[in-house]
Design an enzyme around this catalytic site. Structure first.
Site, short mmCIF file in Angstrom:
data_model
loop_
_atom_site.label_atom_id
_atom_site.label_comp_id
_atom_site.label_asym_id
_atom_site.label_seq_id
_atom_site.Cartn_x
_atom_site.Cartn_y
_atom_site.Cartn_z
N GLY A 47 -64.59 0.05 -38.32
CA GLY A 47 -64.31 1.48 -38.35
C GLY A 47 -63.94 1.98 -39.74
O GLY A 47 -64.15 1.31 -40.74
N GLY A 52 -71.79 3.01 -46.57
CA GLY A 52 -72.26 1.62 -46.46
C GLY A 52 -72.57 1.30 -45.00
O GLY A 52 -73.64 0.77 -44.68
N HIS A 53 -71.63 1.66 -44.10
CA HIS A 53 -71.89 1.47 -42.67
C HIS A 53 -73.06 2.36 -42.23
O HIS A 53 -73.89 1.95 -41.42
CB HIS A 53 -70.67 1.85 -41.83
CG HIS A 53 -69.43 1.06 -42.15
ND1 HIS A 53 -68.34 1.62 -42.78
CD2 HIS A 53 -69.12 -0.23 -41.92
CE1 HIS A 53 -67.40 0.69 -42.92
NE2 HIS A 53 -67.85 -0.43 -42.41
N SER A 202 -66.08 0.65 -49.71
CA SER A 202 -65.25 -0.20 -48.85
C SER A 202 -64.24 0.69 -48.16
O SER A 202 -63.72 1.64 -48.77
CB SER A 202 -64.52 -1.24 -49.71
OG SER A 202 -63.45 -1.80 -48.98
N SER A 203 -63.93 0.37 -46.91
CA SER A 203 -62.90 1.15 -46.20
C SER A 203 -61.56 1.04 -46.93
O SER A 203 -60.71 1.92 -46.83
CB SER A 203 -62.74 0.65 -44.76
OG SER A 203 -63.99 0.71 -44.11
#
Ligand code: PAF
Length: 303
Positions: A47, A52-53, A202-203
Site C-alpha cells: 500500500g 512505481g506500483h 518508494s513509499s
C-alpha cells in the site's frame, strides 16, 4: 477487466475498484475468472501506492484479462525496531490509484485473516540469496517476504505476478522460490520508476525531511559513478565499489549501509566484471533506509 480497461483511459480513471478482505472472497473471484478462461495479473503491495506500483498495475493490465492488487503491511517482514507501526497507510488514496492504473480488485486482508493462528510456524526461506546484502542488515526480512508472497500466491492462484526491480534482491528471491517450489506463477520484473531528479520511488520517501530528500539523490549519483567506471573500462568490482562508496562519503547526510557489484542472477560479486552487472546500494538518510540499483552492460550489445 484489465485489457478492456486499458482500452479506454477515461473509463479507467473514472472507475472504482472492488475491495475484498477475505481469502475465500478473493479465491472465489480469481477461480471464477480462470474457469472462464481469463488470465489473472497480480500485483502484491504494502500500500501507500505511488507510480512505481501504478506501473506494475499498468503492465499487469496490458498483459492479462483481470488485475488483482493486494495491500497488506506484512508484520513478518519487519524486524524489531523497524517501521511496522508507522508504515504509511491510506486506503482511499490507494483505491483511486489502483483503479486509475487498471486494477479490477484490491485484496486488503487484516493480519488475523492472513495469520489466523497468530504465531506462524511454517515459513519459507530462500537460503543463501536471502543472507547477503539487505539480508545482512535485515536478517529476518526476506523469510517474511517469501512467506507472505507464497501465501498470497496460494490465495490468488495461478497468475502472472508483477514486481518492481527496485527491490532487486527481493525479485531474485521470489523468482528462485517460484522455481524451487514449482509455483504456478510467472514472475514479471518491471523497471524502476524514478522521481524527476532520479530518486527511485518508494513509499518510504515520505519519511524524508526536505534536506534529506535533496540529499537522497546521492544513491542515484553513486550508481551513476559506478556505471561510468565500468563504462570507462574498469573490470575490478572492488574498484567500482570504491568509486560508489566515495560518492556517498562526500554526502554528510548519508550513512552508507552497503554498495555491491553483483552478477544479476546469483547476486554474488564476480572476480571480474562481466557483460552484465547489477550495482546495488543501501544508505540511511536520517532514520530512513533507502535502496536502489541499476543494470550495467559492458562490451558489445547482445544480438
Ligand atoms: O515489495 C513489497 O511491497 C513487499 O515486500 C511485498 C512483495 C508486497 C511483500 O509484502
Amino acid at each position: 477487466m484489465g485489457r478492456d480497461r486499458m482500452a479506454s483511459s477515461e473509463s479507467t480513471a473514472a472507475a472504482d475498484v472492488e475491495v475484498v478482505t477475505t481469502i475465500t472472497g478473493i479465491r472465489r473471484i480469481t477461480d471464477g475468472h480462470r474457469t472462464t478462461g481469463r488470465s489473472v495479473g497480480f500485483v502484491p503491495t504494502m500500500g501507500y501506492l505511488h507510480d512505481g506500483h501504478g506501473s506494475l498495475m499498468r503492465a499487469a493490465a496490458a498483459g492479462n484479462d483481470v488485475v488483482v492488487a493486494s495491500i497488506f503491511v506484512n508484520p513478518l517482514q519487519f524486524g524489531p525496531g523497524e517501521d511496522l507501526e508507522s508504515y504509511p497507510r491510506d486506503l482511499d488514496r490507494d483505491r483511486s490509484l489502483a483503479a486509475a492504473n487498471g486494477a479490477d480488485v484490491v485484496f486488503v486482508p487484516t493480519a488475523i485473516e492472513m495469520y489466523p493462528l497468530g504465531e506462524v510456524l511454517t515459513t519459507v526461506s530462500v537460503a543463501e540469496l536471502s543472507q547477503r546484502w539487505d539480508g545482512e542488515s535485515r536478517p529476518t526480512h526476506f523469510a517474511g517476504v517469501a512467506t507472505v508472497v507464497s501465501k498470497l500466491f496460494n490465495i490468488v492462484g495461478s497468475c502472472r505476478a508483477y514486481f518492481g526491480e527496485k527491490d532487486f534482491q527481493q525479485l531474485a528471491i521470489i523468482r528462485r522460490m517460484v522455481a524451487d517450489l514449482s509455483m504456478p506463477v510467472e514472475v514479471v520484473g518491471c523497471p524502476i520508476i524514478r522521481e524527476p531528479d532520479g530518486l527511485a520511488m518508494s513509499s518510504r520517501n515520505v519519511y524524508l525531511s526536505a534536506e534529506n530528500r535533496s540529499a537522497a539523490i546521492v544513491l542515484r549519483r553513486a550508481l551513476d559513478a559506478g556505471e561510468q567506471a565500468i563504462g570507462g573500462g574498469e573490470t575490478d568490482p572492488a574498484a567500482v565499489a570504491r568509486v560508489m562508496r566515495s560518492v556517498v562519503d562526500d554526502e554528510p547526510r548519508a550513512r552508507l549501509d552497503y554498495v555491491a557489484v553483483v552478477d544479476p542472477a546469483t547476486l554474488k560479486t564476480p572476480a571480474v566484471i562481466g557483460s552484465e552487472t547489477r550495482l546495488l546500494i543501501a544508505a540511511h538518510l536520517g532514520a530512513t533506509r533507502l535502496i536502489d540499483n541499476c543494470s550495467v552492460r559492458s562490451g558489445p550489445e547482445p544480438a
